[in-house]
Motif scaffolding. Structure first.
Motif, PDB file in Angstrom:
ATOM      1  N   ARG A 111       0.862  -1.179   0.000  1.00 12.87           N
ATOM      2  CA  ARG A 111       0.000   0.000   0.000  1.00 12.87           C
ATOM      3  C   ARG A 111       0.903   1.234   0.000  1.00 12.87           C
ATOM      4  N   THR A 112       0.773   2.063  -1.031  1.00 12.38           N
ATOM      5  CA  THR A 112       1.597   3.253  -1.149  1.00 12.38           C
ATOM      6  C   THR A 112       0.711   4.486  -1.085  1.00 12.38           C
ATOM      7  N   SER A 114      -0.419   8.489  -0.985  1.00 11.07           N
ATOM      8  CA  SER A 114      -0.019   9.790  -1.496  1.00 11.07           C
ATOM      9  C   SER A 114      -1.025  10.809  -0.968  1.00 11.07           C
ATOM     10  N   TRP A 117      -4.638   9.987  -3.053  1.00 15.89           N
ATOM     11  CA  TRP A 117      -5.072   8.624  -3.335  1.00 15.89           C
ATOM     12  C   TRP A 117      -4.069   7.656  -2.714  1.00 15.89           C
ATOM     13  N   GLU A 118      -4.358   6.378  -2.829  1.00 19.07           N
ATOM     14  CA  GLU A 118      -3.453   5.347  -2.324  1.00 19.07           C
ATOM     15  C   GLU A 118      -3.375   4.225  -3.355  1.00 19.07           C
ATOM     16  N   ILE A 119      -2.170   3.765  -3.638  1.00 20.67           N
ATOM     17  CA  ILE A 119      -1.968   2.712  -4.614  1.00 20.67           C
ATOM     18  C   ILE A 119      -1.847   1.373  -3.892  1.00 20.67           C
ATOM     19  N   ARG A 121      -1.118  -2.694  -4.469  1.00 21.02           N
ATOM     20  CA  ARG A 121      -0.597  -3.684  -5.410  1.00 21.02           C
ATOM     21  C   ARG A 121      -0.920  -5.080  -4.885  1.00 21.02           C
ATOM     22  N   ALA A 149      -4.701   0.222 -12.738  1.00 21.05           N
ATOM     23  CA  ALA A 149      -3.765   1.332 -12.940  1.00 21.05           C
ATOM     24  C   ALA A 149      -2.460   0.860 -13.561  1.00 21.05           C
ATOM     25  N   GLU A 150      -2.058  -0.346 -13.223  1.00 19.91           N
ATOM     26  CA  GLU A 150      -0.820  -0.918 -13.744  1.00 19.91           C
ATOM     27  C   GLU A 150      -0.917  -2.437 -13.644  1.00 19.91           C
ATOM     28  N   GLY A 162      -2.013  -3.295 -10.056  1.00 15.99           N
ATOM     29  CA  GLY A 162      -2.163  -2.205  -9.105  1.00 15.99           C
ATOM     30  C   GLY A 162      -3.427  -1.418  -9.376  1.00 15.99           C
ATOM     31  N   SER A 164      -5.528   2.334  -8.013  1.00 20.51           N
ATOM     32  CA  SER A 164      -5.438   3.586  -7.262  1.00 20.51           C
ATOM     33  C   SER A 164      -6.788   3.873  -6.633  1.00 20.51           C
ATOM     34  N   ILE A 166      -9.212   6.367  -4.324  1.00 22.82           N
ATOM     35  CA  ILE A 166      -9.425   7.696  -3.772  1.00 22.82           C
ATOM     36  C   ILE A 166      -9.982   7.561  -2.355  1.00 22.82           C
TER      37      ILE A 166
END
Length: 202
Positions: A111-112, A114, A117-119, A121, A149-150, A162, A164, A166
């Motif tokens: 969990r990354t 920002s 939002w938060e990504i 994977r 997203a990826e 991945g 993203s 909100i």
């Protein structure tokens, strides 16, 4: 059929375990106003049938095959779950076509966060599902309609994707509860599976 737009967060309030099935009670009063015996309601993306209900929630039977192929096999009393009733003919189609037929599970590995939002994977527990994932395509994670997203290349040793999220999605679904190592249900876009089938017949 569902849209992947989660209506409410419910809670697994009781689990009765049998040898090859469980009987589960989900507390979700927000969706019980028009409930009927035999209705389809998705719990974390798994289409279940209402076998009994009251004003506070409903009972559903979960067979062994569902326990084997979805994350409901590790469900615990008290767990929060995403809840969506089957789409009505008067509903807006806000997400994408979600059948409630889970293709497999994935494991949260990162969990990354920002500012906005938060990504998340996930690695695919069944790498064969990677062929149905494409960047900017649709995927349902625990029943939530999301955009990929990826995604890993098909030749990579480990298959992953991945998304993203909100703040609204993190707050209005149970996805915000997830911790590293947690398992989720995934349903790939049915259109990708139809395309594969048609190509295989040529």
């Amino acid at each position: 059929m569902f849209t992947g737009i989660i209506e409410t967060i419910g809670r697994i309030s009781d689990i009765e375990r049998a040898e090859d099935s469980i009987r589960m009670h989900v507390t979700a009063p927000e969706v019980m106003e028009d409930a009927h015996h035999g209705d389809s309601i998705a719990i974390n993306g798994v289409c279940l049938t209402v076998t009994d209900f009251d004003a506070q929630g409903f009972w559903a039977d979960v067979m062994q095959v569902t326990l084997d192929y979805t994350a409901l096999g590790s469900a615990e009393e008290g767990s929060r779950v995403n809840v969506e009733r089957a789409m009505s003919h008067q509903s807006r189609f806000g997400g994408h076509v979600v059948q409630g037929h889970v293709d497999g599970t994935a494991t949260l590995v990162n969990r990354t966060p920002s500012e906005n939002w938060e990504i998340f994977r996930f690695t695919l527990d069944n790498p064969e599902l990677a062929k149905y994932l494409v960047k900017k395509g649709s995927i349902a994670v625990n029943g939530t309609s999301l955009t990929v997203a990826e995604a890993s290349e098909l030749g990579e040793q480990q298959q992953w994707f991945g998304i993203s999220l909100i703040p609204t999605t993190l707050e209005d679904t149970m996805l915000g509860d997830l911790s590293i190592g947690d398992s989720v249900n995934i349903e790939c876009d049915v259109l990708a599976k139809y395309v594969e089938r048609l190509n295989g017949q040529r």
